[in-house]
Design a protein around this motif. Sequence first.
Motif, PDB file in Angstrom:
ATOM      1  N   THR A 106       0.895  -1.187   0.025  1.00  0.00           N
ATOM      2  CA  THR A 106       0.130   0.033  -0.021  1.00  0.00           C
ATOM      3  C   THR A 106       1.148   1.370  -0.043  1.00  0.00           C
ATOM      4  OG1 THR A 106      -1.757  -1.097   1.204  1.00  0.00           O
ATOM      5  CG2 THR A 106      -1.799   1.359   1.339  1.00  0.00           C
ATOM      6  N   VAL A 107       0.519   2.264  -0.950  1.00  0.00           N
ATOM      7  CA  VAL A 107       1.112   3.417  -0.701  1.00  0.00           C
ATOM      8  C   VAL A 107       0.533   4.385   0.008  1.00  0.00           C
ATOM      9  CG1 VAL A 107       1.857   5.503  -2.345  1.00  0.00           C
ATOM     10  CG2 VAL A 107       2.138   3.085  -3.244  1.00  0.00           C
ATOM     11  N   HIS A 108       1.217   5.146   0.985  1.00  0.00           N
ATOM     12  CA  HIS A 108       1.004   6.074   1.846  1.00  0.00           C
ATOM     13  C   HIS A 108       1.284   7.396   1.671  1.00  0.00           C
ATOM     14  CE1 HIS A 108       0.601   7.487   6.432  1.00  0.00           C
ATOM     15  NE2 HIS A 108      -0.233   8.261   5.533  1.00  0.00           N
ATOM     16  N   ILE A 109       0.629   8.386   1.026  1.00  0.00           N
ATOM     17  CA  ILE A 109       0.918   9.684   0.869  1.00  0.00           C
ATOM     18  C   ILE A 109       0.166  10.545   1.928  1.00  0.00           C
ATOM     19  CG2 ILE A 109       0.817  11.637  -0.666  1.00  0.00           C
ATOM     20  CD1 ILE A 109       0.447   9.541  -3.051  1.00  0.00           C
ATOM     21  N   CYS A 110       1.219  11.327   2.694  1.00  0.00           N
ATOM     22  CA  CYS A 110       0.857  12.066   3.822  1.00  0.00           C
ATOM     23  C   CYS A 110       0.775  13.456   3.295  1.00  0.00           C
ATOM     24  CB  CYS A 110       1.690  11.915   4.875  1.00  0.00           C
ATOM     25  SG  CYS A 110       1.179  13.293   6.460  1.00  0.00           S
ATOM     26  N   TYR A 111      -0.384  14.257   3.441  1.00  0.00           N
ATOM     27  CA  TYR A 111      -0.628  15.604   3.139  1.00  0.00           C
ATOM     28  C   TYR A 111      -0.409  16.418   4.580  1.00  0.00           C
ATOM     29  CZ  TYR A 111      -1.931  20.087   1.336  1.00  0.00           C
ATOM     30  OH  TYR A 111      -1.952  21.425   0.984  1.00  0.00           O
ATOM     31  N   CYS A 112       0.624  16.807   4.792  1.00  0.00           N
ATOM     32  CA  CYS A 112       0.864  17.499   6.184  1.00  0.00           C
ATOM     33  C   CYS A 112       0.787  18.737   6.332  1.00  0.00           C
ATOM     34  CB  CYS A 112       2.395  16.948   6.563  1.00  0.00           C
ATOM     35  SG  CYS A 112       2.746  17.255   8.253  1.00  0.00           S
ATOM     36  N   HIS A 113      -0.212  19.142   7.484  1.00  0.00           N
ATOM     37  CA  HIS A 113      -0.563  20.749   7.513  1.00  0.00           C
ATOM     38  C   HIS A 113       0.629  21.179   8.566  1.00  0.00           C
ATOM     39  CE1 HIS A 113      -4.250  20.137   5.423  1.00  0.00           C
ATOM     40  NE2 HIS A 113      -4.438  18.909   6.118  1.00  0.00           N
ATOM     41  N   SER A 114       1.082  20.263   9.416  1.00  0.00           N
ATOM     42  CA  SER A 114       2.138  20.587  10.291  1.00  0.00           C
ATOM     43  C   SER A 114       2.485  19.510  11.000  1.00  0.00           C
ATOM     44  CB  SER A 114       1.571  21.822  11.243  1.00  0.00           C
ATOM     45  OG  SER A 114       2.777  21.919  12.167  1.00  0.00           O
ATOM     46  N   PRO A 115       3.765  19.274  11.463  1.00  0.00           N
ATOM     47  CA  PRO A 115       4.181  18.168  12.512  1.00  0.00           C
ATOM     48  C   PRO A 115       3.358  18.708  13.956  1.00  0.00           C
ATOM     49  CG  PRO A 115       6.034  18.959  11.257  1.00  0.00           C
ATOM     50  CD  PRO A 115       4.908  19.564  10.856  1.00  0.00           C
ATOM     51  N   MET A 116       2.989  17.686  14.717  1.00  0.00           N
ATOM     52  CA  MET A 116       2.361  17.925  16.015  1.00  0.00           C
ATOM     53  C   MET A 116       2.889  19.658  16.338  1.00  0.00           C
ATOM     54  SD  MET A 116       1.445  15.111  17.985  1.00  0.00           S
ATOM     55  CE  MET A 116       1.180  13.212  17.422  1.00  0.00           C
ATOM     56  N   ARG A 117       2.148  20.515  16.534  1.00  0.00           N
ATOM     57  CA  ARG A 117       2.529  21.916  17.218  1.00  0.00           C
ATOM     58  C   ARG A 117       2.756  21.560  18.678  1.00  0.00           C
ATOM     59  NH1 ARG A 117      -1.509  23.036  13.859  1.00  0.00           N
ATOM     60  NH2 ARG A 117      -1.291  24.144  11.934  1.00  0.00           N
ATOM     61  N   TYR A 118       1.821  21.015  19.396  1.00  0.00           N
ATOM     62  CA  TYR A 118       1.743  20.929  20.959  1.00  0.00           C
ATOM     63  C   TYR A 118       2.897  19.993  21.446  1.00  0.00           C
ATOM     64  CZ  TYR A 118      -1.727  17.741  19.015  1.00  0.00           C
ATOM     65  OH  TYR A 118      -2.366  16.709  18.215  1.00  0.00           O
ATOM     66  N   ALA A 119       3.529  19.125  20.391  1.00  0.00           N
ATOM     67  CA  ALA A 119       4.614  18.167  20.819  1.00  0.00           C
ATOM     68  C   ALA A 119       5.923  18.786  20.627  1.00  0.00           C
ATOM     69  CB  ALA A 119       4.380  16.994  20.074  1.00  0.00           C
ATOM     70  N   TRP A 120       6.134  19.885  19.662  1.00  0.00           N
ATOM     71  CA  TRP A 120       7.305  20.285  19.215  1.00  0.00           C
ATOM     72  C   TRP A 120       7.535  21.889  19.549  1.00  0.00           C
ATOM     73  CZ3 TRP A 120      10.614  16.388  18.583  1.00  0.00           C
ATOM     74  CH2 TRP A 120       9.982  15.182  18.263  1.00  0.00           C
ATOM     75  N   GLU A 121       7.356  22.683  18.657  1.00  0.00           N
ATOM     76  CA  GLU A 121       7.801  24.061  18.742  1.00  0.00           C
ATOM     77  C   GLU A 121       6.760  24.874  19.747  1.00  0.00           C
ATOM     78  OE1 GLU A 121       5.981  24.124  14.416  1.00  0.00           O
ATOM     79  OE2 GLU A 121       7.159  22.922  15.970  1.00  0.00           O
ATOM     80  N   PHE A 122       5.486  24.372  19.882  1.00  0.00           N
ATOM     81  CA  PHE A 122       4.579  24.949  20.954  1.00  0.00           C
ATOM     82  C   PHE A 122       4.551  24.180  22.199  1.00  0.00           C
ATOM     83  CE2 PHE A 122       2.118  27.159  17.060  1.00  0.00           C
ATOM     84  CZ  PHE A 122       3.199  27.879  16.771  1.00  0.00           C
TER      85      PHE A 122
END
Length: 246
Positions: A106-122
């Motif tokens: 299965t081909v998985h294509i991720c359209y990413c709006h952002s990595p988890m903000r609350y886990a990283w920069e925020f």
Amino acid sequence: MTKIAIAHDWLTNMGGAEKVIINFKQIYKDAPVYTISYNQDNLDDELKNIDVRTSFIQNFPKGNVKHQMYLPFMPTAWEQFDFNEYDVVLSSSSSCAKGLITSPDTVHICYCHSPMRYAWEFYNEYMEREGGGKLKRTLIKYIMNYIRIWDKASASRPDYYIANSKNVAKRIYKHYGIEADVIHPPVKGSYFNISDVDEDYFLMVSRLVPYKKVDLAVEVFNELGLPLVVIGGGKQLEYLKSIAKP
């Protein structure tokens, strides 16, 4: 015939990411949508009465209203979905959806709006906003440590990443070490027209939630004494009204 599935973090309110799901459904009309929880009462008509497949979180108390409080369960919720029957999975993710598991075929294509903000920069701002006693803050720290470890480990699961902006592509590379192509989300041009009236104010359009920083804009315009019009809805509405000058 290629079998396609769409995956989205949660469908409980309308925002920019949910508009993208509408576009995905316009292209892939027969594709089911997998999501953590679903509340069609808060969605546009295009996302009502469609084939939606929810996780066990949907059945939790207020699972389709207060899904955020079930963040520790979301990695497991995404991993329990079975995508083996699909040739392509198109995920829309700013949280845990990109961590779904597929078969090698299965081909998985991720359209990413952002990595988890609350886990990283925020993360620090998230901690400050949550407040609470020492026990609660300590518990959140351990939970977020687990979430970050899982987020990093699961980042390799998509075969391809598409970012919605160059800024998001930089974040994906920063946190995951993965190069992403950029495809900007569509804009429905018929919503907008150029006014014949030139009015003297600044305009901000946003969901009224903490990470959008609308409060910072209000404070700046309070200090500058310049007119600001804010359009949007969300849990910060009454708070923003309370801090805004006339």
